[in-house]
Design an enzyme around this catalytic site. Structure first.
Site: not given
Length: 652
Positions: A31, A94, A199, A227
């Site tokens: 992850d 990211k 994810e 999420d």
């Protein structure tokens, strides 16, 4: 530009992916988070996935990389030194990975980052830092690769074996370019990236596996995966029928997460400081905003306060000597925190409504809501989610929200290394399950037609892998070439969509406009990465491209250069670490030798060892490893003193 028009339509064809029998190996699940990252793998003995801890015992690693005059530091040590080295501590990459320099998000983020983000050419954002006394430039993929390398080493330490393959997760709403950039980062880190998965889908695998182990795998259910991480937000609706995981719809925001909650609190604290309520003044607040180091300290304090407010009704926000020896001290209540972030909470709830509508699933048809990501611990979000579903269900927190995504990726890794592509495999002794994973593409994919119209070949929320073909023709008489320009997005005009790349097909049949027949085929693989081909049905002329490797993305040569540089820098970092440990061991050996020499009243030995001690104090930092090793050999030869170099954490 040689344009084209839509002539006919062919149907969507699902591609079958057959896994060949592979040698048993470890495929870790990673992850790669905006703020924290985690790595897991399948434990065959236990028959379940496990999170692999760092040498310090922590199961999550801050996604930080710091560049210092001596070395490169990753994880918690990098985050800890950020306030004293803000310009060379890189985080949140990211948020910009896979984006072009002109992207609005990149332009907004670069103004907030304490480190430099510049135009590296070819519309690619590049990070500039000072490292080892020189200016270095890194692509976001290289910074992510450094984090992945640390996670790879972490896994190798825990497993006691070399790791070469991984499944890496990305936000469900990551586009084609961002997915390919993440895959490139894995390659630079020395990993064979077997699969890129969403994810929330990974979290669903972890959740489904947990339920199966509880004996609940038989019932069909519609599950919402909520999420919310540090920097990205995803919602997915999945249908679970036994071991079949079908993603019905997905949506979200690649620029919404816990850090945005922190920022709202920071802005409020600065306003309080400026008003004098927190010990400051207008002048000190102005200096505070101009001080990168002070703002980083305040950001850290606000993050700590946010976490505390999940369990306490109020918290004292204190930062000693924040600026000019002026302390900040103010009480923050949970009510105030919720008020500051109310617009962000509303965006989260609106996304849930939209994704359910896309999935054609009503609120009453949802059986479970699974919380994933550390930011889901905010009580107000949980309350609003319960209310959204009429208060008829408890939110699922049976899996650790910080670890669920990595655990799901590890499950997918075990499926792949067992020879499967997503179904019908034995996951380990003592626990057998069939898992079929049917994921979807988050954005529509198509090409530009005459008049800048978007012709969609693959609609969003189409199950992947898939293939779609459509026949087009020319718009001019005797046109012998066609430019195929590929876009992703939901707007009718390409002006509102994101260009992925383009290529040209030549040798098209020379004929009146509308007569040639050119078949364009989109093939979307299980990683969500697109290949496009165009073929003239009469002349047989053909052209194509893996769109993932074009327009601002890394070329094969650049990826290989970065792999080589990463290996070279890794060797330098390891040499620096060895130098530090050897210097420390030399100092200990010298002091041992001095103690013995003084007891023996060996004046000459005391004098020589004193000189060596002074040399270590003054010159060891600039000395080469070979020079230090030479000094160690001299101690052994001349004084019979052994120099024992302590093991690093990587050796333990």
């Amino acid at each position: 530009m040689a344009s084209i028009v839509d002539q006919a339509t062919a149907g969507v064809e699902g591609l079958s992916v057959n896994g060949s029998k592979q040698q048993r190996e470890v495929v870790i699940g990673i992850d790669l988070g905006t703020t924290y990252s985690c790595v897991a793998c399948w434990d065959a003995a236990a028959g379940r996935p496990v999170v692999l801890p760092a040498a310090t015992g922590e199961k999550t690693v801050p996604s930080y990389v710091a560049y210092t005059p001596q070395a490169r530091v990753v994880g918690q040590p990098a985050k800890s030194q950020a306030p004293s080295n803000p310009a060379n501590t890189v985080y949140d990459v990211k948020r910009i990975i896979g984006r072009s320099w002109n992207d609005d998000v990149v332009q907004a983020e670069r103004k907030n980052f304490p480190f430099k983000v510049i135009d590296g050419g070819n519309e690619r954002p590049t990070i500039e830092v000072e490292w080892r006394g020189e200016t270095h430039k890194f692509m976001p993929e290289e910074v992510s690769a450094t984090i992945l390398t640390e996670l790879k080493r972490q896994a190798e330490r825990a497993l006691g074996r070399t790791v070469k393959a991984a499944v890496i997760t990305v936000p469900a709403h990551f586009n084609d370019q961002q997915r390919q950039a993440t895959k490139d980062a894995g390659r630079i880190a020395g990993l064979d990236v077997r699969r890129i998965i969403n994810e929330p889908t990974a979290a669903a695998l972890a959740y489904g596996l947990h339920n199966s182990s509880q004996g609940d795998s038989g019932a069909r259910s519609n599950v919402v995966i909520f999420d919310l991480g540090g920097g990205t937000f995803d919602v997915s609706v999945l249908s679970m029928d036994g071991g079949v995981f079908e993603v019905k719809a997905t949506g979200g925001d690649t620029h919404l997460g816990g850090e945005d909650f922190d920022n709202a609190l920071v802005d409020w604290a600065v306003a309080q400081f400026e008003a004098g309520a927190a010990g400051g003044s207008k002048e000190s607040a102005k200096r505070l905003r101009a001080s990168t180091r002070a703002m980083r300290r305040l950001q850290t304090a606000c993050e700590t306060a946010k976490r505390a407010l999940s369990t306490a009704p109020s918290v004292q926000l204190d930062v000693d000597s924040l600026i000019d020896d002026t302390d900040l001290s103010v009480t923050v209540t949970r009510e105030r925190f919720e008020e500051l972030n109310a617009p962000l909470f509303t965006r989260c709830m609106d996304t849930v409504r939209n994704v359910l509508a896309d999935a054609k699933v009503s609120f009453d048809e949802v059986s479970d809501v699974v919380l994933v990501g550390g930011s889901t611990r905010v009580p107000a979000l949980q309350d609003q989610l319960r209310a959204l579903f009429g208060g008829r269900m408890e939110l699922c927190r049976s899996i650790n929200p910080d670890e669920a995504v990595a655990i799901g990726a590890a499950v997918q890794g075990q499926i792949l290394c067992s020879g499967g592509s997503g179904g019908g495999v034995d996951l380990g002794a003592g626990f057998v399950t069939d898992i079929v994973l049917l994921d979807v593409t988050p954005l529509s994919l198509g090409i530009e037609l005459e008049g800048r119209e978007m012709s969609t070949l693959i609609k969003r929320n189409t199950a992947i892998p898939c293939r779609k073909s459509r026949v087009y023709s020319t718009v001019e008489d005797y046109q012998t070439s066609i430019d195929v320009v590929v876009y992703e997005g939901e707007r009718r005009s390409v002006d509102g969509n994101h260009k992925l790349g383009d290529f040209q097909i030549t040798g098209v049949e020379r004929a009146k406009k509308g007569e040639p027949k050119v078949e364009v085929t989109f093939t979307l693989d299980a990683n969500g990465i697109l290949n496009v081909t165009a073929r003239d049905q009469v002349t047989g002329a053909e052209a194509g491209a893996q769109i993932a490797a074009r327009d601002g993305r890394l070329s094969e040569e650049e990826v290989q250069r970065m792999i080589d540089e990463a290996e070279r820098f890794r060797a330098q970092d390891e040499e620096f670490s060895l130098k530090l440990r050897l210097t420390s061991s030399l100092e200990e050996a010298v002091y041992r030798g001095l103690s013995v020499a003084r007891e023996r009243k060996d004046i000459m030995a005391v004098s020589e060892l004193d000189e060596l001690r002074d040399w270590l104090d003054e010159q060891s930092q600039a000395a080469s490893l070979a020079k230090l090793q030479e000094k160690a050999a001299m101690l052994k030869t001349k004084f019979n003193i052994d120099v024992h170099v302590r093991a690093s954490t990587e050796d333990e």
